[in-house]
Design an enzyme around this catalytic site. Structure first.
Site, PDB file in Angstrom:
ATOM      1  N   ARG A 103       9.444   0.442 -15.208  1.00  0.00           N
ATOM      2  CA  ARG A 103       8.056   0.877 -15.364  1.00  0.00           C
ATOM      3  C   ARG A 103       7.971   2.272 -15.988  1.00  0.00           C
ATOM      4  O   ARG A 103       7.035   2.577 -16.712  1.00  0.00           O
ATOM      5  CB  ARG A 103       7.368   0.861 -13.993  1.00  0.00           C
ATOM      6  CG  ARG A 103       5.899   1.246 -14.003  1.00  0.00           C
ATOM      7  CD  ARG A 103       5.243   1.048 -12.647  1.00  0.00           C
ATOM      8  NE  ARG A 103       5.091  -0.357 -12.321  1.00  0.00           N
ATOM      9  CZ  ARG A 103       5.818  -1.011 -11.413  1.00  0.00           C
ATOM     10  NH1 ARG A 103       6.751  -0.379 -10.720  1.00  0.00           N
ATOM     11  NH2 ARG A 103       5.616  -2.271 -11.182  1.00  0.00           N
ATOM     12  N   TYR A 104       8.927   3.126 -15.695  1.00  0.00           N
ATOM     13  CA  TYR A 104       8.935   4.499 -16.194  1.00  0.00           C
ATOM     14  C   TYR A 104      10.172   4.719 -17.049  1.00  0.00           C
ATOM     15  O   TYR A 104      11.233   4.144 -16.793  1.00  0.00           O
ATOM     16  CB  TYR A 104       8.933   5.493 -15.030  1.00  0.00           C
ATOM     17  CG  TYR A 104       7.780   5.339 -14.079  1.00  0.00           C
ATOM     18  CD1 TYR A 104       6.501   5.776 -14.417  1.00  0.00           C
ATOM     19  CD2 TYR A 104       7.968   4.745 -12.829  1.00  0.00           C
ATOM     20  CE1 TYR A 104       5.441   5.631 -13.540  1.00  0.00           C
ATOM     21  CE2 TYR A 104       6.914   4.601 -11.945  1.00  0.00           C
ATOM     22  CZ  TYR A 104       5.648   5.046 -12.304  1.00  0.00           C
ATOM     23  OH  TYR A 104       4.610   4.897 -11.433  1.00  0.00           O
ATOM     24  N   ARG A 107      13.485   5.917 -15.118  1.00  0.00           N
ATOM     25  CA  ARG A 107      13.923   5.289 -13.877  1.00  0.00           C
ATOM     26  C   ARG A 107      13.753   3.785 -13.929  1.00  0.00           C
ATOM     27  O   ARG A 107      12.951   3.276 -14.709  1.00  0.00           O
ATOM     28  CB  ARG A 107      13.173   5.953 -12.801  1.00  0.00           C
ATOM     29  CG  ARG A 107      12.373   5.959 -11.929  1.00  0.00           C
ATOM     30  CD  ARG A 107      11.438   7.197 -11.627  1.00  0.00           C
ATOM     31  NE  ARG A 107      10.800   7.870 -12.731  1.00  0.00           N
ATOM     32  CZ  ARG A 107       9.570   8.315 -12.679  1.00  0.00           C
ATOM     33  NH1 ARG A 107       8.853   8.176 -11.581  1.00  0.00           N
ATOM     34  NH2 ARG A 107       9.051   8.911 -13.706  1.00  0.00           N
ATOM     35  N   CYS A 116      14.193  -8.767   4.147  1.00  0.00           N
ATOM     36  CA  CYS A 116      13.790  -7.560   4.871  1.00  0.00           C
ATOM     37  C   CYS A 116      14.100  -7.709   6.354  1.00  0.00           C
ATOM     38  O   CYS A 116      14.192  -8.824   6.874  1.00  0.00           O
ATOM     39  CB  CYS A 116      12.293  -7.316   4.706  1.00  0.00           C
ATOM     40  SG  CYS A 116      11.744  -7.068   3.003  1.00  0.00           S
ATOM     41  N   CYS A 120       6.188  -7.240   6.428  1.00  0.00           N
ATOM     42  CA  CYS A 120       4.896  -6.588   6.604  1.00  0.00           C
ATOM     43  C   CYS A 120       3.791  -7.536   6.137  1.00  0.00           C
ATOM     44  O   CYS A 120       3.890  -8.142   5.067  1.00  0.00           O
ATOM     45  CB  CYS A 120       4.841  -5.289   5.803  1.00  0.00           C
ATOM     46  SG  CYS A 120       6.146  -4.118   6.215  1.00  0.00           S
ATOM     47  N   CYS A 123       2.423  -6.603   2.566  1.00  0.00           N
ATOM     48  CA  CYS A 123       3.411  -6.327   1.527  1.00  0.00           C
ATOM     49  C   CYS A 123       2.929  -6.750   0.148  1.00  0.00           C
ATOM     50  O   CYS A 123       2.419  -7.856  -0.034  1.00  0.00           O
ATOM     51  CB  CYS A 123       4.706  -7.056   1.861  1.00  0.00           C
ATOM     52  SG  CYS A 123       6.003  -6.858   0.624  1.00  0.00           S
ATOM     53  N   ARG A 125       4.860  -7.441  -2.250  1.00  0.00           N
ATOM     54  CA  ARG A 125       5.794  -8.447  -2.784  1.00  0.00           C
ATOM     55  C   ARG A 125       5.849  -9.675  -1.873  1.00  0.00           C
ATOM     56  O   ARG A 125       6.815 -10.422  -1.878  1.00  0.00           O
ATOM     57  CB  ARG A 125       7.197  -7.840  -2.940  1.00  0.00           C
ATOM     58  CG  ARG A 125       7.280  -6.775  -4.016  1.00  0.00           C
ATOM     59  CD  ARG A 125       8.726  -6.419  -4.366  1.00  0.00           C
ATOM     60  NE  ARG A 125       8.741  -5.400  -5.408  1.00  0.00           N
ATOM     61  CZ  ARG A 125       9.286  -4.191  -5.273  1.00  0.00           C
ATOM     62  NH1 ARG A 125       9.862  -3.843  -4.144  1.00  0.00           N
ATOM     63  NH2 ARG A 125       9.258  -3.323  -6.277  1.00  0.00           N
ATOM     64  N   ASP A 284      -1.915  -1.840  -1.952  1.00  0.00           N
ATOM     65  CA  ASP A 284      -1.879  -2.682  -3.145  1.00  0.00           C
ATOM     66  C   ASP A 284      -2.594  -4.007  -2.854  1.00  0.00           C
ATOM     67  O   ASP A 284      -2.399  -4.592  -1.779  1.00  0.00           O
ATOM     68  CB  ASP A 284      -0.433  -2.955  -3.560  1.00  0.00           C
ATOM     69  CG  ASP A 284       0.282  -1.693  -3.990  1.00  0.00           C
ATOM     70  OD1 ASP A 284      -0.259  -0.977  -4.852  1.00  0.00           O
ATOM     71  OD2 ASP A 284       1.383  -1.414  -3.467  1.00  0.00           O
ATOM     72  N   ASP A 321      -1.050   2.859  -7.020  1.00  0.00           N
ATOM     73  CA  ASP A 321      -0.242   2.167  -8.029  1.00  0.00           C
ATOM     74  C   ASP A 321      -1.220   1.303  -8.820  1.00  0.00           C
ATOM     75  O   ASP A 321      -1.734   0.303  -8.312  1.00  0.00           O
ATOM     76  CB  ASP A 321       0.827   1.303  -7.358  1.00  0.00           C
ATOM     77  CG  ASP A 321       2.099   1.238  -8.174  1.00  0.00           C
ATOM     78  OD1 ASP A 321       1.990   1.318  -9.406  1.00  0.00           O
ATOM     79  OD2 ASP A 321       3.179   1.105  -7.587  1.00  0.00           O
ATOM     80  N   LYS A 328       1.944   4.943 -10.900  1.00  0.00           N
ATOM     81  CA  LYS A 328       1.272   5.623  -9.800  1.00  0.00           C
ATOM     82  C   LYS A 328       0.531   6.862 -10.299  1.00  0.00           C
ATOM     83  O   LYS A 328       1.034   7.579 -11.155  1.00  0.00           O
ATOM     84  CB  LYS A 328       2.282   6.052  -8.736  1.00  0.00           C
ATOM     85  CG  LYS A 328       3.011   4.930  -8.044  1.00  0.00           C
ATOM     86  CD  LYS A 328       3.943   5.492  -6.992  1.00  0.00           C
ATOM     87  CE  LYS A 328       4.769   4.395  -6.352  1.00  0.00           C
ATOM     88  NZ  LYS A 328       5.771   3.842  -7.305  1.00  0.00           N
TER      89      LYS A 328
END
Length: 359
Positions: A103-104, A107, A116, A120, A123, A125, A284, A321, A328
């Site tokens: 995305r950047y 990075r 996981c 959550c 989440c 994702r 999100d 985001d 972000k």
């Protein structure tokens, strides 16, 4: 307390023998859902994974408390609001090879698995993660490493997923060594909930696997002060003794941390554990997460209420985001007036700025 009002004593009494709760029947047996809820919860489980490890389960006092809300399934998860997206931050569109998100410019994310310690209910994702999902095999990892080597603008690789600390020490060590051998990569970052959600997994072998000559940072996800159990705090100390700096990131969540007192408690718990609050994320818009939504205006007001109330060490950047994968951006709150000639102090009083340009 159980949904019927009786204490959830079975969870604490049997914690030493407890295992991760994964099925609706196990949630029922632990007193986290009522029997009449079982059909609806089973329907949710057909779409989204459930996992509540014993250490996290012990923190739940009632199913709708700030800990239980994060992990106990709800029928509301099957209600998709018009603004919600299956891929809210554009991971899929920005994935040049399996396991990589770029995305950047400087990075890239590496997602070696989509498993996981807990799942959550908010989440971003959630359409992808689960106990059977997304472990990159050796061939896929080789492709990902090759892509990272060929893209010499990449300075930082962020291990995420899923949760990279769910990998075996042997697998994690292999990945860390490969990444550390890339000359232009100077920084390795790991995002995880394991230290607080499943602190027993922070073994010496896992810590050995994280040790490289490159700069390694750990970003731990926590949303409420009660997540900082004695075992979790000890796990963080073990990590810090290895010279690994620890940052904290959180999501602003209705019913979990949507008050000044809750946020203050969370950020103070982080600082007391030598963890610098890094990001407070605006939720999100993943499918079925609307019950957790806190409006941005309210989030800005909450942060403004903490200014001057907590040390700057406990002050995160409140970020959004941008849906679609555009990155972000900070959301404030703002103290500089549009005229650039005055600022507001934490009490809301305006003050003129005297600069060489204004004299």
């Amino acid at each position: 307390m159980s949904p019927s009002g009786s204490p959830i004593i079975g969870i604490r009494a049997n914690s030493a023998q407890a295992r991760t709760l994964r099925s609706p029947e196990e949630l029922l047996g632990a007193g986290l859902v009522e029997r009449e809820q079982l059909p609806a919860i089973t329907h949710v489980a057909e779409r989204y994974a459930t996992a509540i490890p014993s250490a996290f389960m012990e923190l739940i006092e009632t199913p709708d408390d700030p800990i239980g809300l994060q992990v106990i399934p709800s029928p509301d998860e099957l209600q998709t609001a018009p603004h919600e997206l299956a891929d809210p931050i554009g991971d899929d569109a920005l994935s040049p090879v399996p396991g990589i998100v770029h995305r950047y410019a400087d990075r890239a994310l590496l997602k070696p698995l989509l498993i996981c310690p807990l799942y959550c209910r908010f989440c971003f994702r959630r359409e992808h993660v689960g106990p059977d999902g997304g472990l990159l095999d050796e061939e896929a990892l080789t492709v990902a490493f090759r892509w990272l080597r060929e893209n010499t603008a990449i300075r930082e690789v962020i291990l995420t997923g899923g949760d990279p600390l769910m990998l075996s020490p042997r697998r994690l060590e292999h990945i860390m060594r490969e990444l550390a051998s890339i000359p232009h990569v100077t920084t390795l970052r790991i995002h995880s909930r394991v230290p607080l959600a499943a602190p027993e997994k922070i073994s010496d072998a896992l810590l050995d696997a994280m040790d490289t000559d490159k700069a390694v940072w750990l970003v731990v996800h926590a949303n409420h002060a009660r997540e900082f159990s004695p075992a979790g705090r000890e796990a963080l100390k073990k990590i810090q003794r290895r010279g690994i700096p620890v940052l904290g990131q959180s999501v602003l969540l209705r019913g979990v941390n949507d008050s000044e007192d809750a946020l203050e408690g969370l950020f103070r718990a982080m600082v007391e554990s030598r963890m610098k609050p890094y990001y407070l994320h605006q939720l999100d818009p993943a499918p079925g997460t609307a019950r957790f939504h806190v409006p941005i205006a309210e989030g800005r007001q909450l942060l403004a209420g903490l200014r001057g109330r907590v040390t700057g060490l406990a002050w995160p950047t409140y970020v959004l985001d941008i849906p679609g994968g555009y990155g972000k951006v900070p959301l404030g709150p703002d103290y500089l007036e549009p005229s650039l000639s005055a600022v507001s102090d934490p009490n809301g009083q305006k003050h003129t700025i005297r600069t060489p340009d204004s004299l």
